[in-house]
Design a protein around this motif. Structure first.
Motif, PDB file in Angstrom:
ATOM      1  N   GLY A  43       3.504  23.449  14.832  1.00 54.37           N
ATOM      2  CA  GLY A  43       3.294  22.183  14.108  1.00 54.37           C
ATOM      3  C   GLY A  43       1.715  22.022  13.570  1.00 54.37           C
ATOM      4  O   GLY A  43       2.282  20.177  12.870  1.00 54.37           O
ATOM      5  N   GLY A  44       1.276  22.436  13.325  1.00 54.78           N
ATOM      6  CA  GLY A  44       0.435  22.544  12.236  1.00 54.78           C
ATOM      7  C   GLY A  44       1.027  23.302  10.931  1.00 54.78           C
ATOM      8  O   GLY A  44       1.996  23.643  10.600  1.00 54.78           O
ATOM      9  N   TYR A  45       0.578  22.803   9.576  1.00 55.15           N
ATOM     10  CA  TYR A  45       1.147  23.144   8.454  1.00 55.15           C
ATOM     11  C   TYR A  45      -0.330  23.024   7.227  1.00 55.15           C
ATOM     12  O   TYR A  45      -1.624  22.639   7.411  1.00 55.15           O
ATOM     13  CB  TYR A  45       1.777  22.012   8.052  1.00 55.15           C
ATOM     14  N   ALA A  46       0.259  23.729   6.501  1.00 57.15           N
ATOM     15  CA  ALA A  46       0.097  23.290   4.442  1.00 57.15           C
ATOM     16  C   ALA A  46       0.990  22.078   3.926  1.00 57.15           C
ATOM     17  O   ALA A  46       2.347  22.656   3.690  1.00 57.15           O
ATOM     18  CB  ALA A  46      -0.463  24.898   3.975  1.00 57.15           C
ATOM     19  N   MET A  47      -0.185  21.557   3.102  1.00 56.13           N
ATOM     20  CA  MET A  47       0.973  20.378   2.476  1.00 56.13           C
ATOM     21  C   MET A  47       0.578  19.640   1.203  1.00 56.13           C
ATOM     22  O   MET A  47      -0.284  19.497   1.075  1.00 56.13           O
ATOM     23  CB  MET A  47       1.475  18.959   3.254  1.00 56.13           C
ATOM     24  N   GLY A  48       0.901  19.430   0.167  1.00 53.84           N
ATOM     25  CA  GLY A  48       0.883  18.589  -0.858  1.00 53.84           C
ATOM     26  C   GLY A  48       1.652  19.422  -2.142  1.00 53.84           C
ATOM     27  O   GLY A  48       2.731  18.326  -1.074  1.00 53.84           O
ATOM     28  N   THR A  49       1.479  18.141  -3.227  1.00 54.91           N
ATOM     29  CA  THR A  49       2.105  18.361  -4.359  1.00 54.91           C
ATOM     30  C   THR A  49       2.498  19.238  -5.295  1.00 54.91           C
ATOM     31  O   THR A  49       1.216  20.023  -5.413  1.00 54.91           O
ATOM     32  CB  THR A  49       1.628  17.301  -4.985  1.00 54.91           C
TER      33      THR A  49
END
Length: 637
Positions: A32-38
């Motif tokens: 349910g966690g993550y890494a995220m960006g653009t």
């Protein structure tokens, strides 16, 4: 067997914020966690970060490691900063995006390349599956020697909030190979040098557009430093939460393992084409395992688990991806939450509520599809007593005024201040589309649920209970009450103001469910196609209807007012395509529309919503479970 086509952008997109900062990547950790960006590297949301840690449930997350900014020292002695930040005054500095030569998403692993003269640096990010962790690898591809410093900007706060310098800074404790932050997570890598400084006024442009707090302060905890002399050499940094004394594998191994795992996930589903392969990998992000078993994240970055979303997406997420055994485990666990004939709905706070009129009926649908597709009669026999109890409570009445009307066998629902259908937005506590009375999709699901119980009972040789008499009554009542002279269906009958023939997409379920109460009407489907279909899905309200809103933008109240009054929902493509399929009419063009979307918003995935007006810019969560699931299911018809 098809594989996932890489998504690749050159410098004209990745190096320009106007394009690169609107395309987002996601690396889920399976919990349910993550890494995220653009693509550009600019953090545009308060939810963006390299380590976002799920708590007791996926709905409760904390932002940990916000960014790891590369600073290069070239052979000339010049210093080049590759990070990207926007500040409260609007300035962008540093602007390392200008030096990007490419961004690529390959087998679910994002990769950036920067060129500074003859020096080329590559970055890859991955997670160790099944634990809250992130691996970040910077590799010298050409040129050199160089020195690289990776500046760790840290925090520890609720993913929905902000943290500022007005409070105490995060507690950072040096370790043998890095540091520990707030006793909650660790960073590990070479040459760690502690620092300790607030970076004040980091701005999130996407939050500004959404009318939410747009700035916060981040803590510069220190930097990892290394020399890279020859092409191929790399500096590896890992960050993880959970058991802090149990580090994940080295970062480069984690990246390699993630790529291999993602390929295996796709191969197991045996996709027919590249788009289906991409959707299989996209679906993997939403199926997580928590301390209590498997679950589904409704959407990234801000949703947790919702029973309605889980059950609508069940067939696509589990049965179309080779996860039937995991799905079986999930269905059994959800059955344990039934109370008074209703399925629990987990709110984004992590609390448990019983506040949907359709979540339970979608649950019966999911069980029916599972048993039909897998032949798992043992599961049918195990769950049938609970399903018969669901029917009994819906006949006799349960929470929120949900009960069957003996006059026509149909389900009535409604309670003051509540929005119990999937169109559940509220503004200042008042439902925007309460739809009290007998909604068309609720009753299509009710007929489908009763038929499902009859089918499961026949398969297992057990009595169907009250469903036996309720089914013909509900089917006859539906056929008598919902059709209009035009061939379309009422959206709600017996509402506060009588019968409501507003043109919405909900009637599609009356034609598309496995035990649909009606056969599709060609003229009606053509009318729906003309009024509601867009390249990203179906509008939630026809433009000619009073109250239509073509833009899903602005402050929360504006967005919620538009949420189900014109906003496009990609998941509705599934019922629309299925209804045409029941008539033997292929609509492959509708499914093909989504191909281009996979590279323009949430990369490799499908968004939650889009504007009702052209050009139908994507809105809401960039990565949404039921959007992906229904496209997967529809492609397998």
């Amino acid at each position: 067997m098809a594989t996932v086509r890489p998504i690749v952008f050159g410098p004209q997109l990745s190096a320009r914020l106007t394009e690169g900062a609107t395309r987002e990547w996601l690396v889920p950790d399976g919990t349910g966690g993550y890494a995220m960006g653009t693509v550009s590297g600019l953090r545009t949301r308060r939810y963006h970060g390299l380590l976002v840690v799920a708590g007791r449930t996926p709905a409760v997350r904390n932002l940990a490691l916000a960014s790891l900014d590369p600073v290069l020292t070239l052979p000339s002695g010049a210093t080049v900063r590759l990070g990207v930040h926007q500040w409260a005054d609007g300035a962008v500095a540093p602007d390392g995006n200008r030096l990007l030569t490419s961004f690529a998403l390959i087998d679910g692993v994002p990769r950036w390349r920067w060129r500074i003269g003859d020096v080329v640096i590559e970055r890859e990010v991955a997670a160790a599956a099944g634990r809250p962790s992130v691996a970040v690898v910077h590799r010298l591809v050409a040129g050199g020697p160089i020195e690289i410093s990776l500046e760790a900007l840290c925090t520890w706060r609720d993913a929905h909030g902000e943290r500022t310098a007005g409070g105490p800074p995060p507690q950072v404790t040096p370790t043998a190979d890095g540091c520990e932050v707030e006793g909650a997570y660790r960073l590990s890598g070479p040459g760690f040098a502690p620092s300790g400084e607030w970076f004040r006024g980091v701005r999130y442009r996407a939050e500004a557009e959404r009318g939410l707090p747009q700035t916060e302060d981040l803590w510069y905890a220190g930097s990892f430093r290394s020399a890279l002399a020859n092409p191929g050499e790399a500096v590896e940094v890992s960050a993880w939460a959970g058991d802090l004394d149990d580090p994940p594998p080295p970062a480069a191994k984690t990246v390699s393992a993630a790529r291999m795992r993602n390929r295996a996930v796709v191969a197991a589903a045996e996709p027919a084409d590249e788009t289906q392969a991409a959707l299989v990998l996209a679906a993997d992000a939403f199926v997580v395992r928590t301390g209590t078993g498997p679950d589904v994240v409704a959407g990234y970055p801000w949703f947790g688990s919702w029973s309605r979303d889980t059950m609508i997406g069940y067939e696509g997420l589990f049965l179309c991806t080779g996860r039937a055994e995991t799905g079986r485990e999930l269905l059994r666990a959800y059955a344990g939450t039934l109370s008074r004939g209703m399925l629990a709905n987990t709110a984004d706070t992590g609390s448990v509520e019983y506040n949907t009129a359709d979540g339970t009926l979608w649950f019966l649908h999911a069980i029916g599809r599972h048993v039909t597709e897998t032949g798992d009669d043992d599961l049918a026999a195990e769950l049938l007593p609970a399903l018969r109890d669901v029917v009994s409570h819906h006949l006799g009445g349960t929470r929120y005024g949900i009960r069957t009307d003996p006059a026509d066998g149909l389900i009535r629902q409604g309670s003051a201040g509540e929005a119990l259908t999937w169109m559940d937005a509220r503004v200042a506590g008042v439902p925007v589309t309460a739809r009290a009375g007998k909604p068309v999709e609720i009753n299509a699901l009710w007929v489908n649920a009763l038929a499902t119980v009859l089918d499961l009972a026949a398969r297992t040789g057990t009595p169907p209970g009250a469903a036996e008499a309720a089914y013909p009554a509900a089917r006859e009542g539906f056929s008598r009450r919902f059709p209009t002279p035009s061939g379309l269906l009422h959206d709600v009958v017996d509402g506060p103001n009588g019968d409501d023939a507003t043109l919405r997409p909900n009637q599609l379920l009356a034609w598309s469910l496995p035990h649909a109460p009606l056969r599709p009407d060609r003229a009606a489907l053509r009318r729906i196609g003309a009024e509601l279909v867009t390249p990203l899905g179906l509008r939630s309200l026809a433009p000619a209807e009073p109250g239509y809103r073509g833009k899903h933008r602005g402050e929360p109240a504006e967005r919620d007012s538009a949420y189900h009054t014109g906003t496009v929902w990609p998941w509705l493509t599934g019922p629309y395509v299925t209804a045409w399929h029941r008539l033997g009419v292929p609509v492959d063009d509708v499914l093909a529309d989504i191909d281009g979307h996979l590279g323009e918003h949430g990369l490799g995935s499908i968004s939650e919503t889009a504007d009702g007006d052209a050009p139908h810019q994507a809105t809401g969560c960039p990565f949404q479970a039921w959007s992906v699931a229904e496209h997967l299911r529809a492609r397998k018809l």
